[in-house]
Design a protein around this motif. Structure first.
Motif, PDB file in Angstrom:
ATOM      1  N   MET A 231      12.985   1.382   5.482  1.00  0.00           N
ATOM      2  CA  MET A 231      12.254   0.587   4.505  1.00  0.00           C
ATOM      3  C   MET A 231      10.766   0.763   4.734  1.00  0.00           C
ATOM      4  O   MET A 231      10.311   0.862   5.880  1.00  0.00           O
ATOM      5  N   VAL A 232      10.034   0.780   3.632  1.00  0.00           N
ATOM      6  CA  VAL A 232       8.568   0.799   3.683  1.00  0.00           C
ATOM      7  C   VAL A 232       8.066  -0.313   2.769  1.00  0.00           C
ATOM      8  O   VAL A 232       8.534  -0.448   1.630  1.00  0.00           O
ATOM      9  N   ARG A 233       7.138  -1.114   3.269  1.00  0.00           N
ATOM     10  CA  ARG A 233       6.502  -2.154   2.479  1.00  0.00           C
ATOM     11  C   ARG A 233       4.994  -2.077   2.705  1.00  0.00           C
ATOM     12  O   ARG A 233       4.548  -2.011   3.849  1.00  0.00           O
ATOM     13  N   CYS A 234       4.206  -2.089   1.639  1.00  0.00           N
ATOM     14  CA  CYS A 234       2.749  -2.085   1.740  1.00  0.00           C
ATOM     15  C   CYS A 234       2.203  -3.336   1.060  1.00  0.00           C
ATOM     16  O   CYS A 234       2.629  -3.691  -0.039  1.00  0.00           O
ATOM     17  N   HIS A 235       1.262  -3.985   1.725  1.00  0.00           N
ATOM     18  CA  HIS A 235       0.716  -5.254   1.262  1.00  0.00           C
ATOM     19  C   HIS A 235      -0.788  -5.145   1.078  1.00  0.00           C
ATOM     20  O   HIS A 235      -1.491  -4.572   1.915  1.00  0.00           O
ATOM     21  N   ARG A 236      -1.294  -5.703   0.010  1.00  0.00           N
ATOM     22  CA  ARG A 236      -2.728  -5.742  -0.234  1.00  0.00           C
ATOM     23  C   ARG A 236      -3.385  -6.783   0.672  1.00  0.00           C
ATOM     24  O   ARG A 236      -2.711  -7.675   1.196  1.00  0.00           O
ATOM     25  N   ALA A 237      -4.704  -6.652   0.828  1.00  0.00           N
ATOM     26  CA  ALA A 237      -5.458  -7.675   1.541  1.00  0.00           C
ATOM     27  C   ALA A 237      -5.336  -8.989   0.779  1.00  0.00           C
ATOM     28  O   ALA A 237      -5.404  -9.030  -0.446  1.00  0.00           O
TER      29      ALA A 237
END
Length: 378
Positions: A317-323
């Motif tokens: 799994m890959v998850r990217c989150h904004r500031a």
């Protein structure tokens, strides 16, 4: 888990009022509002219009720099109105000083610290879409960029400079879409802005007395990290995994090879008695190619920028989150590699375990978890 806590050519001088020792304005003048009430808040960042600093007049200093000093220097070079400032020791190593300026969906991270073996000038050709050397009046900087993708990832612009004091000064800007060489784009924060910033002699772990006295409107007071919260470490990731039901049986950990996941990425690989391995990586600047489903996997879209992927004996799994709030942008990568196909092709428990592993990769953890992790890595 709850959420935790980088222009037009007319450059402008700061959201900052420089307070020098011996200046004529009094503390009482600053502390009294129109109604006569005392106030020390810096609620609205503002910028005083002025000319950019003259490179010929810039000199390094010998006073320990603060995050607020770096914010003040930054706002002398970039023409933006920050809505908030993040970072401090929340996101930066002990031998670094830095801050993050946030406005809308854009952010500009600025930091200075010791030179290591992973300088942008040697790494960017392997992990970014393009690299170039750009000269300024005060030095030559390395410029690197990652292009925007069709799924909404805006790309990023990074600029780095190795000073004669043996430090790296770096700025990383995200928000606007990087569709080609950023030197050919009209960006709110331009390549020239960032090159002049990182080569400013005052930007470093040491700065001038003047900049240590700078006050930036809207800059947070000390203690913004929250009680008991410390920066994430590889050991803390290992400790977090052992605290989950899915991975409490991991026998041993080692630091993962995170070199393919961008500058500053780090993580661990845990091994179970059956030979299966679980890898968890925190990536501050995950290359765009690593956010896409590999051809070897069957994937579904995750609930943020990233994916869920699987095949026989492998899931990730890959998850990217904004500031957001007190948290800077980051990506989390977890992978389960089994020595044989998953029993009965039942992926539910595997994917559930990976979801719990994602929770161990937030930028900060409790001080207790960080301490527990110190003994888990060789």
């Amino acid at each position: 888990m709850g959420q935790r806590g980088m222009g037009p050519q007319g450059l402008a001088l700061l959201a900052v009022a420089i307070l020098l020792a011996g200046c004529g304005s009094s503390a009482a003048d600053d502390a009294t509002d129109a109604g006569g009430a005392s106030s020390s808040s810096r609620s609205e960042p503002t910028r005083s219009e002025s000319n950019p600093p003259d490179p010929a007049e810039l000199r390094p200093g010998n006073e320990p720099a603060t995050p607020e000093a770096l914010a003040a220097i930054t706002l002398e070079h970039v023409d933006v109105d920050p809505e908030s400032f993040e970072g401090g020791d929340l996101y930066f190593e002990q031998d670094e000083v830095g801050t993050v300026l946030v406005w809308g969906e854009d952010s500009l991270e600025v930091k200075a610290g010791a030179v290591d073996d992973d300088l942008l000038s040697t790494w960017c050709h392997e992990g970014m879409s393009g690299c170039a050397e750009v000269k300024a009046a005060t030095g030559t900087a390395t410029v690197a960029w990652d292009l925007a993708t069709g799924d909404g990832t805006p790309g990023q612009l990074m600029v780095s400079y190795e000073s004669d004091r043996g430090e790296e000064r770096r700025a990383a800007y995200t928000g606007e879409r990087i569709t080609k060489d950023p030197r050919r784009l009209s960006l709110e924060v331009s390549v020239d802005d960032l090159v002049s910033l990182v080569t400013d002699p005052r930007l470093g772990t040491k700065t001038t007395v003047e900049m240590t006295k700078a006050q930036v409107n809207g800059f947070p007071e000390a203690g913004s990290n929250g009680d008991g919260e410390v920066s994430l470490t590889a050991g803390a990731i290992a400790a977090g995994l052992t605290e989950t039901d899915a991975y409490a049986d991991i026998d041993s950990f080692e630091k993962a090879d995170a070199s393919a996941y961008g500058k500053d990425a780090f993580g661990v690989t845990g091994t179970r008695a059956d030979g299966s391995k679980v890898t968890a990586i925190h990536a501050r600047n995950l290359p765009a190619g690593k956010r896409k489903c590999p051809k070897a996997l069957t994937c579904s879209k995750g609930d943020t920028d990233g994916y869920d992927g699987w095949t026989e004996g492998r899931a990730e799994m890959v998850r990217c989150h904004r500031a957001e709030g007190e948290r800077r942008a980051f990506c989390a990568v977890v992978r389960h590699q089994a020595p044989a196909p998953f029993p009965g092709d039942d992926l539910d428990p595997v994917l559930s375990g990976l979801e719990s592993a994602l929770e161990t990769l937030w930028p900060t953890v409790s001080a207790e978890t960080a301490r527990d992790g110190e003994s888990l890595l060789p």
